[in-house]
Design a protein around this motif. Structure first.
Motif, mmCIF file in Angstrom:
data_model
loop_
_atom_site.group_PDB
_atom_site.id
_atom_site.type_symbol
_atom_site.label_atom_id
_atom_site.label_comp_id
_atom_site.label_asym_id
_atom_site.label_seq_id
_atom_site.Cartn_x
_atom_site.Cartn_y
_atom_site.Cartn_z
ATOM 1 N N THR A 41 -9.192 -13.802 -3.398
ATOM 2 C CA THR A 41 -9.101 -14.656 -2.216
ATOM 3 C C THR A 41 -9.301 -13.813 -0.956
ATOM 4 N N LYS A 42 -9.470 -14.478 0.162
ATOM 5 C CA LYS A 42 -9.614 -13.775 1.437
ATOM 6 C C LYS A 42 -8.375 -12.944 1.727
ATOM 7 N N SER A 43 -7.211 -13.502 1.425
ATOM 8 C CA SER A 43 -5.948 -12.793 1.635
ATOM 9 C C SER A 43 -5.872 -11.543 0.758
ATOM 10 N N GLN A 44 -6.299 -11.652 -0.484
ATOM 11 C CA GLN A 44 -6.277 -10.496 -1.378
ATOM 12 C C GLN A 44 -7.247 -9.419 -0.927
ATOM 13 N N ARG A 45 -8.418 -9.829 -0.473
ATOM 14 C CA ARG A 45 -9.388 -8.833 0.006
ATOM 15 C C ARG A 45 -8.845 -8.089 1.217
ATOM 16 N N SER A 52 -6.149 -3.043 3.436
ATOM 17 C CA SER A 52 -4.953 -2.454 4.040
ATOM 18 C C SER A 52 -4.365 -1.360 3.164
ATOM 19 N N TRP A 53 -4.290 -1.606 1.869
ATOM 20 C CA TRP A 53 -3.709 -0.613 0.963
ATOM 21 C C TRP A 53 -4.591 0.634 0.844
ATOM 22 N N ILE A 54 -5.896 0.456 0.860
ATOM 23 C CA ILE A 54 -6.789 1.619 0.793
ATOM 24 C C ILE A 54 -6.584 2.515 2.015
ATOM 25 N N VAL A 55 -6.515 1.898 3.191
ATOM 26 C CA VAL A 55 -6.288 2.675 4.413
ATOM 27 C C VAL A 55 -4.899 3.299 4.385
ATOM 28 N N TRP A 56 -3.901 2.554 3.924
ATOM 29 C CA TRP A 56 -2.533 3.077 3.851
ATOM 30 C C TRP A 56 -2.461 4.295 2.943
ATOM 31 N N ALA A 57 -3.162 4.248 1.825
ATOM 32 C CA ALA A 57 -3.138 5.373 0.889
ATOM 33 C C ALA A 57 -3.629 6.655 1.551
ATOM 34 N N ASN A 58 -4.683 6.538 2.326
ATOM 35 C CA ASN A 58 -5.263 7.729 2.954
ATOM 36 C C ASN A 58 -4.511 8.156 4.209
ATOM 37 N N ALA A 59 -4.056 7.191 4.995
ATOM 38 C CA ALA A 59 -3.431 7.523 6.282
ATOM 39 C C ALA A 59 -1.945 7.817 6.165
ATOM 40 N N SER A 60 -1.232 7.136 5.268
ATOM 41 C CA SER A 60 0.221 7.257 5.205
ATOM 42 C C SER A 60 0.736 7.919 3.935
ATOM 43 N N LEU A 61 0.134 7.580 2.792
ATOM 44 C CA LEU A 61 0.646 8.108 1.531
ATOM 45 C C LEU A 61 0.235 9.555 1.293
ATOM 46 N N ASP A 62 -0.984 9.893 1.600
ATOM 47 C CA ASP A 62 -1.468 11.266 1.380
ATOM 48 C C ASP A 62 -0.565 12.301 2.055
ATOM 49 N N PRO A 63 -0.194 12.128 3.337
ATOM 50 C CA PRO A 63 0.674 13.133 3.970
ATOM 51 C C PRO A 63 2.071 13.225 3.356
ATOM 52 N N ILE A 64 2.511 12.160 2.688
ATOM 53 C CA ILE A 64 3.801 12.217 1.998
ATOM 54 C C ILE A 64 3.654 12.984 0.691
ATOM 55 N N CYS A 65 2.591 12.689 -0.014
ATOM 56 C CA CYS A 65 2.367 13.341 -1.312
ATOM 57 C C CYS A 65 2.122 14.838 -1.156
ATOM 58 N N PHE A 66 1.439 15.216 -0.082
ATOM 59 C CA PHE A 66 1.080 16.620 0.114
ATOM 60 C C PHE A 66 1.448 17.074 1.524
ATOM 61 N N GLN A 113 6.606 -7.152 -8.688
ATOM 62 C CA GLN A 113 5.224 -7.385 -9.101
ATOM 63 C C GLN A 113 4.666 -6.164 -9.805
ATOM 64 N N LYS A 114 3.697 -6.402 -10.687
ATOM 65 C CA LYS A 114 3.137 -5.315 -11.487
ATOM 66 C C LYS A 114 2.172 -4.463 -10.682
ATOM 67 N N PHE A 115 1.321 -5.128 -9.887
ATOM 68 C CA PHE A 115 0.332 -4.422 -9.083
ATOM 69 C C PHE A 115 0.474 -4.810 -7.614
ATOM 70 N N LEU A 116 -0.321 -4.203 -6.753
ATOM 71 C CA LEU A 116 -0.064 -4.295 -5.320
ATOM 72 C C LEU A 116 -0.465 -5.618 -4.673
ATOM 73 N N VAL A 117 -1.526 -6.239 -5.146
ATOM 74 C CA VAL A 117 -1.958 -7.492 -4.504
ATOM 75 C C VAL A 117 -1.631 -8.708 -5.357
ATOM 76 N N GLY A 118 -0.792 -8.538 -6.341
ATOM 77 C CA GLY A 118 -0.395 -9.651 -7.192
ATOM 78 C C GLY A 118 0.100 -9.135 -8.516
ATOM 79 N N ASN A 119 0.915 -9.925 -9.172
ATOM 80 C CA ASN A 119 1.571 -9.457 -10.392
ATOM 81 C C ASN A 119 0.582 -9.016 -11.460
ATOM 82 N N ASP A 120 -0.489 -9.791 -11.656
ATOM 83 C CA ASP A 120 -1.430 -9.481 -12.726
ATOM 84 C C ASP A 120 -2.816 -9.132 -12.207
#
Length: 265
Positions: free
Chosen positions: A132-136, A141-155, A185-192
């Motif tokens: 859906t548009k919401s899922q896209r 958002s999650w892709i940008v978050w991974a690079n901008a916010s999560l990477d500096p936490i991990c390393f 939920q199992k995954f980030l944009v929805g349970n399944d």
């Protein structure tokens, strides 16, 4: 690494790990068998009419792009000759797509490549109904978050770019929130609904045990379960190699099976 658990990627002392060298170690499976298989696949797919070419190798962040491509059914993704890498700064990974009627497309930075694949090939072979548009929007958002916010936490790096520690050893409110999200939920944009959002986020999380095998995930049981669910996927093993996948599944099985210590009263 020292200690009982030996990381698949045999790293130098952490004081010597730099931004550049860390990408040459994370998830690194340099076995001749895997390298031969990757390039054999690239050669076999070169005449199938596929237009995507990835410039990279197993010692870079390129495998996370491979993972995303495989999840989208882009098994014909070709591996390019690094001597012809069109990246403006000569880095990897870099993706080209010559399907455009106007001019060839060049995309660099792993997150940007995932976003490009999502935007242009996101409804290729995948699980479940079209996004859906919401899922896209959530995936972007999650892709940008991974690079901008999560990477500096991990390393955690020095100002000179040397990786010397991981924030997963000490805890972080963003990781606490991520664990809370994954509780329901199992995954980030929805349970399944597995998506490239999970490729982006799980890739960084799964890098950490390879660099820091003494990291304790007990405080984030839902995140540890999530990491294991992602690492189990066939496309992950195909992209990162059986050695990396096997090591991580053993590590995560141990982490998930641990019981949290009883709180003191």
């Amino acid at each position: 690494f020292h200690g009982q658990r030996v990381a698949v990627a045999f790293a130098p002392p952490q004081s010597q790990v730099t931004t550049r060298s860390r990408t040459a170690l994370i998830g690194y499976d340099d076995s001749p068998l895997l390298q031969t298989a990757l390039f054999a696949e690239a050669s076999a797919s070169s005449d199938t009419g596929k237009t995507l070419t990835l410039y990279g190798h197993q010692g870079s962040r390129s495998p996370l792009v491979n993972w995303g491509a495989y999840e989208l059914g882009l098994d014909g993704l070709k591996m390019g000759d690094l001597a012809q890498n069109p990246h403006l700064f000569g880095k990897i990974p870099c993706l080209t797509d010559d399907s455009s009627e106007d001019e060839p497309v060049v995309v660099f930075e792993s997150g940007a490549i995932l976003e490009y694949l999502q935007g242009n090939y996101g409804n290729n072979k995948r699980e479940g109904p079209p996004l859906t548009k919401s899922q896209r929007a959530a995936i972007t958002s999650w892709i940008v978050w991974a690079n901008a916010s999560l990477d500096p936490i991990c390393f955690i790096e020095t100002p000179q770019g040397k990786v010397y520690d991981t924030g997963l050893k000490y805890g972080h409110p963003l990781l606490d929130r991520l664990d809370e999200i994954l509780k329901g939920q199992k995954f980030l944009v929805g349970n399944d609904t597995f998506s490239l959002a999970d490729v982006a986020v799980a890739s960084y999380l799964l890098y950490v045990p390879q660099f820091f095998p003494d990291v304790d995930l007990q405080k984030w049981p839902n995140m540890a379960r999530y990491m294991m669910d992602c690492a189990k996927r066939d496309a992950y093993g195909k992209a990162f190699g059986a050695k990396v996948q096997g090591y991580l599944l053993d590590f995560l099985e141990e982490s998930v099976s641990k019981k949290e210590p009883s709180s003191k009263r």
